[in-house]
Design a protein around this motif. Structure first.
Motif, mmCIF file in Angstrom:
data_model
loop_
_atom_site.group_PDB
_atom_site.id
_atom_site.type_symbol
_atom_site.label_atom_id
_atom_site.label_comp_id
_atom_site.label_asym_id
_atom_site.label_seq_id
_atom_site.Cartn_x
_atom_site.Cartn_y
_atom_site.Cartn_z
ATOM 1 N N ALA A 147 0.834 -1.207 0.000
ATOM 2 C CA ALA A 147 0.000 0.000 0.000
ATOM 3 C C ALA A 147 0.867 1.256 0.000
ATOM 4 O O ALA A 147 0.555 2.243 -0.689
ATOM 5 C CB ALA A 147 -0.935 -0.007 1.206
ATOM 6 N N LEU A 148 1.965 1.240 0.761
ATOM 7 C CA LEU A 148 2.873 2.390 0.789
ATOM 8 C C LEU A 148 3.509 2.609 -0.576
ATOM 9 O O LEU A 148 3.684 3.755 -1.016
ATOM 10 C CB LEU A 148 3.956 2.190 1.847
ATOM 11 N N ASP A 149 3.870 1.519 -1.252
ATOM 12 C CA ASP A 149 4.462 1.653 -2.587
ATOM 13 C C ASP A 149 3.477 2.306 -3.553
ATOM 14 O O ASP A 149 3.857 3.146 -4.376
ATOM 15 C CB ASP A 149 4.883 0.286 -3.120
ATOM 16 N N LYS A 150 2.202 1.917 -3.460
ATOM 17 C CA LYS A 150 1.192 2.515 -4.336
ATOM 18 C C LYS A 150 0.983 3.990 -3.998
ATOM 19 O O LYS A 150 0.799 4.826 -4.896
ATOM 20 C CB LYS A 150 -0.124 1.744 -4.208
ATOM 21 N N THR A 151 1.006 4.288 -2.704
ATOM 22 C CA THR A 151 0.877 5.680 -2.284
ATOM 23 C C THR A 151 2.037 6.505 -2.824
ATOM 24 O O THR A 151 1.854 7.625 -3.329
ATOM 25 C CB THR A 151 0.838 5.778 -0.749
#
Length: 231
Positions: free
Chosen positions: A124-128
């Motif tokens: 999720a952090l990578d997508k953010t």
């Protein structure tokens, strides 16, 4: 505010997102509601001095500014860090005094649970991050690899550096300002900032101290009907 008479002025001088302890900070809902009070087609001045905050509130604020039909001019009045570094990029022009700074870094979060939960949180952090990188790349013209490397290194830009990178259009003369942010959560605070900032725990030079804020605790207790005094 009727912008046909004078520019509407919007201040982002707090953290982005509401603090659950004391309700401080700038929430997206309140911000967007305030934008609705702007009438006329004159200029809107966005003034920013913030250490950043919640990414999702920031995205809603960024998109709301981007939707404004008015010409928006952003001024970095002190520090535009983290989420507050890319919100001004929704403006048509960005101006910075010589002694203002912009900071960009990787988004971070907290996770709790199993190893699978941790992997999902990392994904999720990578997508953010990819969303934020796209905003930076679109606005500055820099390639994504350059931006991702700068974010990973937690990079601090002076006004001249910011202009060279594409973060601002104009460097203004230095103005007198007093920083009062707690920057202890950041890794690479420049010495000229760290030496002049006293964090909320009373420590200098960005030193960390794990100390809860009594006033916030009391405010939260009172909010839920628990009577407690300062002692």
């Amino acid at each position: 505010v009727d912008t046909s008479q004078k520019p509407a002025e919007i201040l982002i001088y707090e953290d982005i997102g509401k603090d659950p302890w004391d309700d401080s900070g700038i929430g997206a809902k309140d911000f967007v509601e305030n934008l609705k009070t702007i009438t006329g087609n004159g200029e809107v001045h966005l003034r920013v001095s913030s250490r950043g905050g919640n990414v999702w509130d920031g995205l809603a604020i960024y998109n709301a500014i981007d939707r404004l039909p008015n010409k928006v001019i952003a001024f970095i009045d002190g520090l535009a860090a983290s989420t507050a570094s890319w919100i001004p990029l929704a403006a048509d022009e960005i101006h910075m005094p010589e002694n203002a700074m912009i900071m960009i870094h990787d988004p971070f979060s907290m996770a709790y649970g199993t190893s699978d939960d941790m992997r999902k949180a990392a994904d999720a952090l990578d997508k953010t991050k990819s969303i934020i990188v796209n905003i930076y790349a679109t606005s500055t013209g820099q390639d994504e690899k350059t931006i991702m490397d700068a974010m990973a290194a937690e990079t601090w830009y002076t006004a001249k550096d910011a202009k060279a990178f594409g973060f601002c259009n104009t460097v203004l003369p230095a103005v007198q300002m007093q920083n009062s942010f707690d920057l202890s959560k950041f890794r690479c605070v420049p010495k000229q900032l760290a030496g002049s900032i006293q964090n909320s725990a009373g420590k200098l030079n960005g030193q960390r101290e794990n100390q809860m804020d009594k006033a916030k605790i009391l405010a939260l207790l009172n909010k839920h009907g628990v009577t407690a005094d300062a002692s």
